[in-house]
Design a protein around this motif. Sequence first.
Motif, PDB file in Angstrom:
ATOM      1  N   ALA A   1     -34.036 -23.655 -37.168  1.00 12.22           N
ATOM      2  CA  ALA A   1     -34.420 -22.600 -38.049  1.00 12.22           C
ATOM      3  C   ALA A   1     -35.896 -21.922 -37.503  1.00 12.22           C
ATOM      4  CB  ALA A   1     -34.698 -23.515 -39.452  1.00 12.22           C
ATOM      5  N   GLY A   2     -36.072 -20.950 -37.980  1.00  9.03           N
ATOM      6  CA  GLY A   2     -37.499 -20.015 -37.716  1.00  9.03           C
ATOM      7  C   GLY A   2     -37.181 -18.634 -37.370  1.00  9.03           C
ATOM      8  N   THR A   3     -38.116 -18.030 -36.714  1.00 10.47           N
ATOM      9  CA  THR A   3     -37.816 -16.680 -36.560  1.00 10.47           C
ATOM     10  C   THR A   3     -37.732 -16.530 -35.097  1.00 10.47           C
ATOM     11  OG1 THR A   3     -40.088 -16.289 -36.536  1.00 10.47           O
ATOM     12  CG2 THR A   3     -39.005 -15.819 -38.588  1.00 10.47           C
ATOM     13  N   TYR A   4     -36.942 -15.254 -34.731  1.00 10.01           N
ATOM     14  CA  TYR A   4     -36.652 -15.009 -33.130  1.00 10.01           C
ATOM     15  C   TYR A   4     -36.745 -13.516 -33.117  1.00 10.01           C
ATOM     16  CZ  TYR A   4     -34.945 -19.784 -33.369  1.00 10.01           C
ATOM     17  OH  TYR A   4     -35.118 -21.166 -33.215  1.00 10.01           O
ATOM     18  N   PRO A   5     -37.311 -12.833 -31.979  1.00  5.92           N
ATOM     19  CA  PRO A   5     -37.404 -11.433 -31.906  1.00  5.92           C
ATOM     20  C   PRO A   5     -35.726 -10.870 -31.732  1.00  5.92           C
ATOM     21  CG  PRO A   5     -37.847 -12.531 -29.858  1.00  5.92           C
ATOM     22  CD  PRO A   5     -37.686 -13.460 -30.981  1.00  5.92           C
ATOM     23  N   ILE A   6     -35.626  -9.654 -32.148  1.00  4.64           N
ATOM     24  CA  ILE A   6     -34.380  -8.803 -31.783  1.00  4.64           C
ATOM     25  C   ILE A   6     -35.107  -7.561 -31.109  1.00  4.64           C
ATOM     26  CG2 ILE A   6     -32.456  -7.319 -32.772  1.00  4.64           C
ATOM     27  CD1 ILE A   6     -32.763  -8.985 -35.357  1.00  4.64           C
ATOM     28  N   THR A   7     -34.569  -7.243 -29.856  1.00  4.01           N
ATOM     29  CA  THR A   7     -35.182  -6.190 -29.219  1.00  4.01           C
ATOM     30  C   THR A   7     -33.895  -5.336 -28.731  1.00  4.01           C
ATOM     31  OG1 THR A   7     -34.785  -7.421 -27.349  1.00  4.01           O
ATOM     32  CG2 THR A   7     -37.047  -7.629 -28.026  1.00  4.01           C
ATOM     33  N   ALA A   8     -34.393  -4.125 -28.711  1.00  2.64           N
ATOM     34  CA  ALA A   8     -33.579  -3.025 -28.384  1.00  2.64           C
ATOM     35  C   ALA A   8     -33.788  -2.439 -26.886  1.00  2.64           C
ATOM     36  CB  ALA A   8     -33.399  -1.962 -29.422  1.00  2.64           C
ATOM     37  N   SER A   9     -33.184  -1.949 -25.979  1.00  2.00           N
ATOM     38  CA  SER A   9     -33.614  -1.304 -24.695  1.00  2.00           C
ATOM     39  C   SER A   9     -32.195  -0.653 -24.074  1.00  2.00           C
ATOM     40  CB  SER A   9     -33.999  -2.575 -23.741  1.00  2.00           C
ATOM     41  OG  SER A   9     -32.964  -3.062 -23.615  1.00  2.00           O
ATOM     42  N   GLY A  10     -32.671   0.198 -23.104  1.00  2.00           N
ATOM     43  CA  GLY A  10     -31.736   1.017 -22.424  1.00  2.00           C
ATOM     44  C   GLY A  10     -31.196   2.212 -22.787  1.00  2.00           C
ATOM     45  N   ALA A  11     -31.503   2.763 -24.118  1.00  2.00           N
ATOM     46  CA  ALA A  11     -30.837   3.771 -24.524  1.00  2.00           C
ATOM     47  C   ALA A  11     -31.292   5.082 -23.624  1.00  2.00           C
ATOM     48  CB  ALA A  11     -31.354   4.034 -25.884  1.00  2.00           C
ATOM     49  N   VAL A  12     -30.242   5.858 -23.347  1.00  2.00           N
ATOM     50  CA  VAL A  12     -30.692   7.032 -22.560  1.00  2.00           C
ATOM     51  C   VAL A  12     -30.192   8.491 -23.041  1.00  2.00           C
ATOM     52  CG1 VAL A  12     -30.127   8.171 -20.322  1.00  2.00           C
ATOM     53  CG2 VAL A  12     -30.396   5.831 -20.400  1.00  2.00           C
ATOM     54  N   SER A  13     -31.406   9.566 -23.365  1.00  2.00           N
ATOM     55  CA  SER A  13     -30.832  10.932 -23.530  1.00  2.00           C
ATOM     56  C   SER A  13     -31.850  11.749 -22.880  1.00  2.00           C
ATOM     57  CB  SER A  13     -31.008  10.844 -25.006  1.00  2.00           C
ATOM     58  OG  SER A  13     -31.048  12.321 -25.314  1.00  2.00           O
ATOM     59  N   SER A  14     -31.324  12.838 -22.450  1.00  2.00           N
ATOM     60  CA  SER A  14     -32.072  13.814 -21.811  1.00  2.00           C
ATOM     61  C   SER A  14     -32.904  14.381 -22.822  1.00  2.00           C
ATOM     62  CB  SER A  14     -31.405  14.630 -20.957  1.00  2.00           C
ATOM     63  OG  SER A  14     -30.496  15.418 -21.608  1.00  2.00           O
TER      64      SER A  14
END
Length: 78
Positions: free
Chosen positions: A40-53
Amino acid sequence: YGTANPTLTVTYTGFVNGDTNTSLTTQPSISTTAVTGSGAGTYPITASGAVSSNYSISYTAGTLTVTKAALTIAADNQ
C-alpha cells in the motif's frame, strides 16, 4: 493491495485544428513502478515516447494509489 493494476490512461491538453491523440505519429507509453505485489502506498505513473512533428510534447506525472486491503480478525467462539 493484492490486485492487478488498473489500466493506465492519459489526458491530452493542447491539440489544435481538430487534432486528437490519433494525430500523433507515435502514441505515448504509460508505466508505473507498482506491480501486483506492491505494498500500500503511492507510486508514480509516467508517460513518455509520444512523437508528432506538429507539437512540442511535455509530460506531467500522475500517481497510482494502492490502498490497503481489508482484513477482519474474529475471535473464535469457545
